[in-house]
Each structure stands twice: as structure tokens, then as C-alpha cells.
Scaffold this active site. Structure first.
Site, PDB file in Angstrom:
ATOM      1  CG  ASP A 248      -4.831  -7.262  64.506  1.00  0.00           C
ATOM      2  OD1 ASP A 248      -5.574  -8.018  63.832  1.00  0.00           O
ATOM      3  OD2 ASP A 248      -4.679  -6.052  64.243  1.00  0.00           O
TER       4      ASP A 248
ATOM      5  CG  ASN B 262     -15.197 -18.279  66.341  1.00  0.00           C
ATOM      6  OD1 ASN B 262     -16.294 -18.460  65.826  1.00  0.00           O
ATOM      7  ND2 ASN B 262     -14.961 -17.273  67.194  1.00  0.00           N
TER       8      ASN B 262
ATOM      9  CE1 TYR C 116     -18.239 -12.825  58.141  1.00  0.00           C
ATOM     10  CE2 TYR C 116     -20.308 -13.306  57.022  1.00  0.00           C
ATOM     11  CZ  TYR C 116     -19.428 -13.528  58.064  1.00  0.00           C
ATOM     12  OH  TYR C 116     -19.728 -14.468  59.033  1.00  0.00           O
TER      13      TYR C 116
ATOM     14  CE  LYS D 178     -16.683 -16.115  58.112  1.00  0.00           C
ATOM     15  NZ  LYS D 178     -15.752 -16.754  59.077  1.00  0.00           N
TER      16      LYS D 178
END
Length: 265
Positions: A64, A91, A157, A161
Site C-alpha cells: 500500500d 502508474n 485527483y 496529476k
């Protein structure tokens, strides 16, 4: 359609792929395995990770990346398995689709821990190992079109990114003198890439917003990842490659069906 044959180039190449049990991670791992790479795969989901590793004949470690101990364990495993990796593919990522009103600080921290902190720490440790071993390694970070075209209910999110792409450019500048290259790939929308099930209506709506008229397939993003990890791109670093069918190029509305030209009668 297949990923170009890089077999001669990647045979024996030491490759780490995080988030390997997800749809893009699986596709990337499969592409490297087909090209002969020596793989170490990791994901928080132990069972699908083990199944993938067995199918590809790869090493694997369930970890994790939001847990500092899990992150340390993975870093130690990479160092213990190889002197240094040749390629690191960051990834792993979390994408909670939650509105501002229901997004608490715990969610924010977990997303940033996996999407940004883990990526930075694994990159740092990989670079340290590459420098110690004299390996001109490659790091490929997986971003998203949300970094440049954020949507509603995904602000954390999108921010994570955007951070990935800024980190990529900054880290690439710092290590370029050592021959280490760091780049980013923005995969396009793929049905099944989200944890929650997607309706056919949602998939159709997303497809209609992609200029090239289709969703991402199993060879699209992996082809870009292998390309950036190969010697074909020995003069490419600090950049982002969007493999999204034109989705982030700008606003797109499908044109109306063309009408047959009048015949003049």
C-alpha cells in the site's frame, strides 16, 4: 494492432511497474513482459497482483503506497532485487470521484500520498540507485488529461496529476546531466479504468468527446511507455505525451453527419 517489437531492446531490462493490477498497469506490464523485460510488479491488491505476476512470470510485492511502511518495503525490495532498476513506471494512482462537500482531509491526504508522495519517493530512491550503479535509467510517470482539463467532482485527483507533471519536468532537469530521463504519459479514457462500473451511456458519452472516435485500447498507452523507456527517445526528457485520441487538444463536438451533395437537378 500490437506494441512495436522491442524484444531485442528490453530483454533483461529491469522494470518496476506500480499499480500493476489496474487496467493500465496490467497493459503496461504485459507489454514489457512481451518485450522480454525482467519485471517487479506491485499493487495494494494482493490477489489480482499475484495472478498477473504468475501469468507473466514476474516478481511481485503487494504494498500500500499510502502507508510509509509499505513504501519503504517496496523501495527496499527494489534495491534488494537489483542493484538498480533500468526503468521505473509510476502508474499507481487513486481517483475518488467525490464532490467538495464530501471530500474530507483523510481522502485528500490518501490521494496525495499515493499519487504524488509515493511517486516522488520511489523516483528519488530509483535515481539514487541508478547514480550509484552508473545506470542511465528511465522513469515514466503516468498522469491524466485531468491535469490540464479537470472535471467536476475530481479536484483532488486533478491537482495530484498536475503535480505529477510538474514534478516530472523538475526532476528531469535535475538528473539530465547523468543521462537519466524522466517523462510522463497521459493515457486516454478506457472503459474499466475506474474502480466503479461504468454504464454504456457513460462510455458512449466519453467516446463521443474523443476526436479520433474510440476509447483507449490495450496497446495505446503501453506503446508510448515503451517508446519513452527505449533508446528511440534518448533525446526526450521532461515532456508529457498525451495518448488520448485528441481529447486534451481542445473542446470537441462531433460534427453532424455529412449530407450528400446536390446533383444540380
Amino acid at each position: 494492432m500490437t506494441v512495436r517489437d522491442y524484444r531485442d531492446e528490453f530483454t533483461g531490462t529491469r522494470v518496476v511497474v506500480t499499480g500493476a493490477a489496474g487496467i493500465f498497469g496490467t497493459w503496461i506490464a504485459e507489454a514489457f513482459a512481451a518485450a522480454g523485460a525482467d519485471l517487479l510488479l506491485t499493487d495494494a491488491r494482493a490477489e489480482p497482483l499475484a495472478a498477473l505476476a504468475k501469468r507473466l512470470g514476474a516478481r511481485h510485492l503487494a504494498a500500500d503506497l499510502a502507508d510509509p511502511d509499505g513504501l519503504r518495503t517496496l523501495g527496499d525490495a527494489v534495491a534488494g532485487t537489483w542493484e538498480a532498476p533500468d526503468v521505473l513506471v509510476n502508474n499507481a494512482g487513486l481517483y475518488p470521484r467525490t464532490p467538495l462537500a464530501t471530500t474530507g482531509p483523510d481522502t485528500v491526504r490518501r490521494v496525495l500520498d499515493v499519487n504524488v508522495v509515493a511517486l516522488f519517493e520511489l523516483s528519488r530512491r530509483a535515481v539514487d540507485a541508478m547514480l550509484a550503479a552508473g545506470v542511465p535509467g528511465r522513469i515514466v510517470n503516468i498522469s491524466s488529461g485531468a491535469a490540464v482539463r479537470p472535471g467536476a467532482s475530481g479536484s483532488v485527483y486533478a491537482a495530484s496529476k498536475a503535480a505529477v507533471e510538474t514534478l516530472t519536468r523538475s526532476m528531469a532537469l535535475e538528473v539530465a546531466r547523468y543521462g537519466i530521463r524522466i517523462n510522463t504519459v497521459q493515457p486516454g479514457f478506457a472503459p474499466g479504468s475506474e474502480v466503479s462500473a461504468l454504464t454504456e451511456e457513460h462510455i458512449r458519452g466519453m467516446r463521443n468527446r474523443i476526436p479520433l472516435g474510440r476509447t483507449s485500447g490495450p496497446y495505446d498507452a503501453p506503446a508510448a511507455v515503451l517508446w519513452l523507456a527505449s533508446d528511440d527517445t534518448s533525446f526526450v526528457t521532461g515532456t508529457t505525451v498525451a495518448v488520448d485520441g485528441g481529447r486534451t487538444a481542445g473542446d470537441y463536438t462531433p460534427p453532424p453527419l455529412a449530407l450528400p451533395e446536390e446533383d444540380g437537378r
